[in-house]
Design a protein around this motif. Structure first.
Motif, PDB file in Angstrom:
ATOM      1  N   THR A  22      42.786  43.437  45.921  1.00 55.98           N
ATOM      2  CA  THR A  22      43.906  43.004  45.077  1.00 55.98           C
ATOM      3  C   THR A  22      45.228  43.209  45.799  1.00 55.98           C
ATOM      4  O   THR A  22      46.093  42.320  45.800  1.00 55.98           O
ATOM      5  CB  THR A  22      43.908  43.760  43.739  1.00 55.98           C
ATOM      6  OG1 THR A  22      42.692  43.504  43.044  1.00 55.98           O
ATOM      7  CG2 THR A  22      45.083  43.337  42.873  1.00 55.98           C
ATOM      8  N   ALA A  23      45.378  44.380  46.425  1.00 52.70           N
ATOM      9  CA  ALA A  23      46.612  44.655  47.157  1.00 52.70           C
ATOM     10  C   ALA A  23      46.812  43.658  48.291  1.00 52.70           C
ATOM     11  O   ALA A  23      47.936  43.181  48.531  1.00 52.70           O
ATOM     12  CB  ALA A  23      46.586  46.079  47.700  1.00 52.70           C
ATOM     13  N   ARG A  24      45.732  43.304  48.991  1.00 48.99           N
ATOM     14  CA  ARG A  24      45.829  42.330  50.082  1.00 48.99           C
ATOM     15  C   ARG A  24      46.178  40.947  49.553  1.00 48.99           C
ATOM     16  O   ARG A  24      46.998  40.231  50.127  1.00 48.99           O
ATOM     17  CB  ARG A  24      44.510  42.290  50.847  1.00 48.99           C
ATOM     18  CG  ARG A  24      44.536  41.364  52.059  1.00 48.99           C
ATOM     19  CD  ARG A  24      43.267  41.468  52.869  1.00 48.99           C
ATOM     20  NE  ARG A  24      43.115  40.298  53.724  1.00 48.99           N
ATOM     21  CZ  ARG A  24      42.031  39.570  53.835  1.00 48.99           C
ATOM     22  NH1 ARG A  24      40.953  39.882  53.129  1.00 48.99           N
ATOM     23  NH2 ARG A  24      41.989  38.532  54.646  1.00 48.99           N
ATOM     24  N   PHE A  25      45.560  40.577  48.449  1.00 50.64           N
ATOM     25  CA  PHE A  25      45.843  39.283  47.825  1.00 50.64           C
ATOM     26  C   PHE A  25      47.309  39.193  47.429  1.00 50.64           C
ATOM     27  O   PHE A  25      47.988  38.190  47.705  1.00 50.64           O
ATOM     28  CB  PHE A  25      44.929  39.107  46.615  1.00 50.64           C
ATOM     29  CG  PHE A  25      45.098  37.813  45.875  1.00 50.64           C
ATOM     30  CD1 PHE A  25      45.122  36.599  46.541  1.00 50.64           C
ATOM     31  CD2 PHE A  25      45.221  37.797  44.487  1.00 50.64           C
ATOM     32  CE1 PHE A  25      45.260  35.395  45.848  1.00 50.64           C
ATOM     33  CE2 PHE A  25      45.359  36.622  43.796  1.00 50.64           C
ATOM     34  CZ  PHE A  25      45.388  35.413  44.483  1.00 50.64           C
ATOM     35  N   GLU A  26      47.830  40.230  46.798  1.00 50.10           N
ATOM     36  CA  GLU A  26      49.236  40.247  46.417  1.00 50.10           C
ATOM     37  C   GLU A  26      50.129  40.140  47.652  1.00 50.10           C
ATOM     38  O   GLU A  26      51.136  39.419  47.648  1.00 50.10           O
ATOM     39  CB  GLU A  26      49.551  41.522  45.644  1.00 50.10           C
ATOM     40  CG  GLU A  26      48.875  41.592  44.277  1.00 50.10           C
ATOM     41  CD  GLU A  26      49.061  42.932  43.598  1.00 50.10           C
ATOM     42  OE1 GLU A  26      48.979  42.988  42.361  1.00 50.10           O
ATOM     43  OE2 GLU A  26      49.278  43.942  44.308  1.00 50.10           O
ATOM     44  N   HIS A  27      49.771  40.866  48.705  1.00 52.77           N
ATOM     45  CA  HIS A  27      50.580  40.854  49.928  1.00 52.77           C
ATOM     46  C   HIS A  27      50.611  39.462  50.556  1.00 52.77           C
ATOM     47  O   HIS A  27      51.686  38.980  50.961  1.00 52.77           O
ATOM     48  CB  HIS A  27      50.009  41.864  50.932  1.00 52.77           C
ATOM     49  CG  HIS A  27      50.660  41.798  52.281  1.00 52.77           C
ATOM     50  ND1 HIS A  27      51.910  42.322  52.536  1.00 52.77           N
ATOM     51  CD2 HIS A  27      50.241  41.237  53.462  1.00 52.77           C
ATOM     52  CE1 HIS A  27      52.238  42.094  53.795  1.00 52.77           C
ATOM     53  NE2 HIS A  27      51.239  41.444  54.383  1.00 52.77           N
ATOM     54  N   VAL A  39      52.486  40.400  41.466  1.00 50.23           N
ATOM     55  CA  VAL A  39      51.665  41.344  40.718  1.00 50.23           C
ATOM     56  C   VAL A  39      50.501  40.577  40.087  1.00 50.23           C
ATOM     57  O   VAL A  39      50.700  39.796  39.155  1.00 50.23           O
ATOM     58  CB  VAL A  39      52.478  42.065  39.623  1.00 50.23           C
ATOM     59  CG1 VAL A  39      51.611  43.129  38.940  1.00 50.23           C
ATOM     60  CG2 VAL A  39      53.737  42.693  40.215  1.00 50.23           C
ATOM     61  N   ALA A  40      49.303  40.782  40.606  1.00 51.45           N
ATOM     62  CA  ALA A  40      48.119  40.128  40.049  1.00 51.45           C
ATOM     63  C   ALA A  40      47.741  40.800  38.737  1.00 51.45           C
ATOM     64  O   ALA A  40      47.786  42.031  38.614  1.00 51.45           O
ATOM     65  CB  ALA A  40      46.961  40.208  41.037  1.00 51.45           C
TER      66      ALA A  40
END
Length: 356
Positions: A22-27, A39-40
């Motif tokens: 999730t953090a990578r996707f947001e980045h 913010v997902a």
């Protein structure tokens, strides 16, 4: 997909929500957009609610929203105890009319929430100026418009915050539910990040700074979206080419009661391709006889819906929204359509309009 599930399930972190994926996707989204934060969260609907809550929208406030569109436009406002105020739409583009929005601003108005509709983005420069001049918050419902750009600004970044939806039917749909808040305001992003996880700040577990929600993003879906992201631009381009071909084929049909959306690329998103037809139901039946599926979105304006009718002032009217609901018909535009299939669909629409 099975590989992604296995990798998540056997990973050392053993996190299935709000983990490294999730953090990578947001980045990745943040870098692509040039946003301060992404913010997902659990859905596009909850994204709207989180943004409005982060802005302090609540009881006694009014938010001006389109009279034509999906239920969350009004539902997210009502969920916070505020009142939606419905503005009419432009008869051709079917996006909310800035002039009507301005007429409906009152001393109780706290925010404007225009929405991109079908394949046309709202006039965000005009709304940004209006919000600035009147001292109002501005939320961009860009749920259907990921990948769209208006005057060089990506969808979602013309207001204080925008939202995307990743539900299956959207242009970047996933294998379940999901959404994201995008913003240029890091403080607003920080507040939304807390609100999506019961008001926790991500540092101190079980310390709740705000009343929040459970709107957390799934790790498997984050990995799935990262897997599909490299092909998004090509899929969006294919949608745009299909839309351009439809519009070219339908350009002369307005006098015969079939109105195509405006041509062009700037301020377009190509989520669905929606005609307006005087004899909509007959056209839909004509297409069905030829094996072509079509869809009617939003046959009733929001203020005519039982859930929201109490927010409609007596005697108020939204003629363009009513007329759109009676005439809209969406054609297939998914990127897997072949050129021959596109021509077959266009031929069928022309046969109806010209031959009857």
């Amino acid at each position: 997909m099975l590989r992604l599930v296995r990798e998540t399930g056997t990973g050392a972190a053993q996190k299935f929500i709000l983990g490294e994926q999730t953090a990578r996707f947001e980045h990745v989204l943040r870098e692509r957009l040039g946003a301060a934060d992404v913010v997902a969260c659990g859905s596009g609907t909850s994204a709207l609610t989180l943004v409005l809550a982060a802005m302090g929208i609540g009881a006694g406030d009014e938010v001006v929203v389109p009279a034509f569109g999906c239920a969350p436009l009004a539902g997210s406002v009502v969920a916070l105890g505020a009142a939606p105020v419905f503005a009419d739409i432009d008869p051709w583009t079917m996006v909310v009319d800035p002039d009507d929005v301005e007429r409906r601003i009152t001393p109780r108005t706290k925010a404007l929430m225009p929405a991109h509709m079908f394949s046309v983005m709202a006039d965000m420069p005009r709304f940004a100026a209006l919000a600035r001049d009147r001292g109002l918050r501005l939320v961009e419902d860009s749920a259907v418009a990921q990948g769209g750009v208006l005057r060089g600004v990506p969808a979602g970044l013309s207001g204080e915050a925008g939202v995307y939806s990743f539900v299956q039917v959207k242009t970047f749909g996933t294998a379940g539910e999901g959404g994201a808040v995008v913003t240029r305001d890091p403080e607003l992003g920080r507040t939304v990040r807390m609100l999506r996880n019961h008001g926790q700040d991500g540092v101190h577990r079980f310390v709740h700074h705000r009343i929040g929600w459970n709107s957390r993003f799934d790790e498997v879906l984050a990995a799935f979206q990262l897997h599909r992201l490299p092909g998004l631009a090509d899929r969006l381009e294919r949608r745009a080419r299909i839309a351009a071909r439809y519009t070219e084929r339908f350009a002369d049909l307005a006098v015969r009661g079939v109105l195509a959306p405006p041509p062009g690329r700037d301020g377009r998103c190509f989520y669905v391709y929606t005609l307006q037809a005087d004899r909509r139901d007959a056209l839909r039946a004509h297409l069905a006889e030829r094996g072509i599926r079509s869809h009617v979105y939003y046959p009733l304006p929001l203020p005519h819906q039982p859930a929201f009718s109490r927010y409609a002032a007596p005697g108020d009217s939204w003629p363009a929204a009513v007329r759109a609901g009676e005439r809209i018909l969406s054609l297939p535009i998914y990127p897997q359509l072949t050129d021959d299939q596109v021509e077959y669909i266009a031929d069928a629409v022309r046969e109806f309009a010209v031959g009857t």
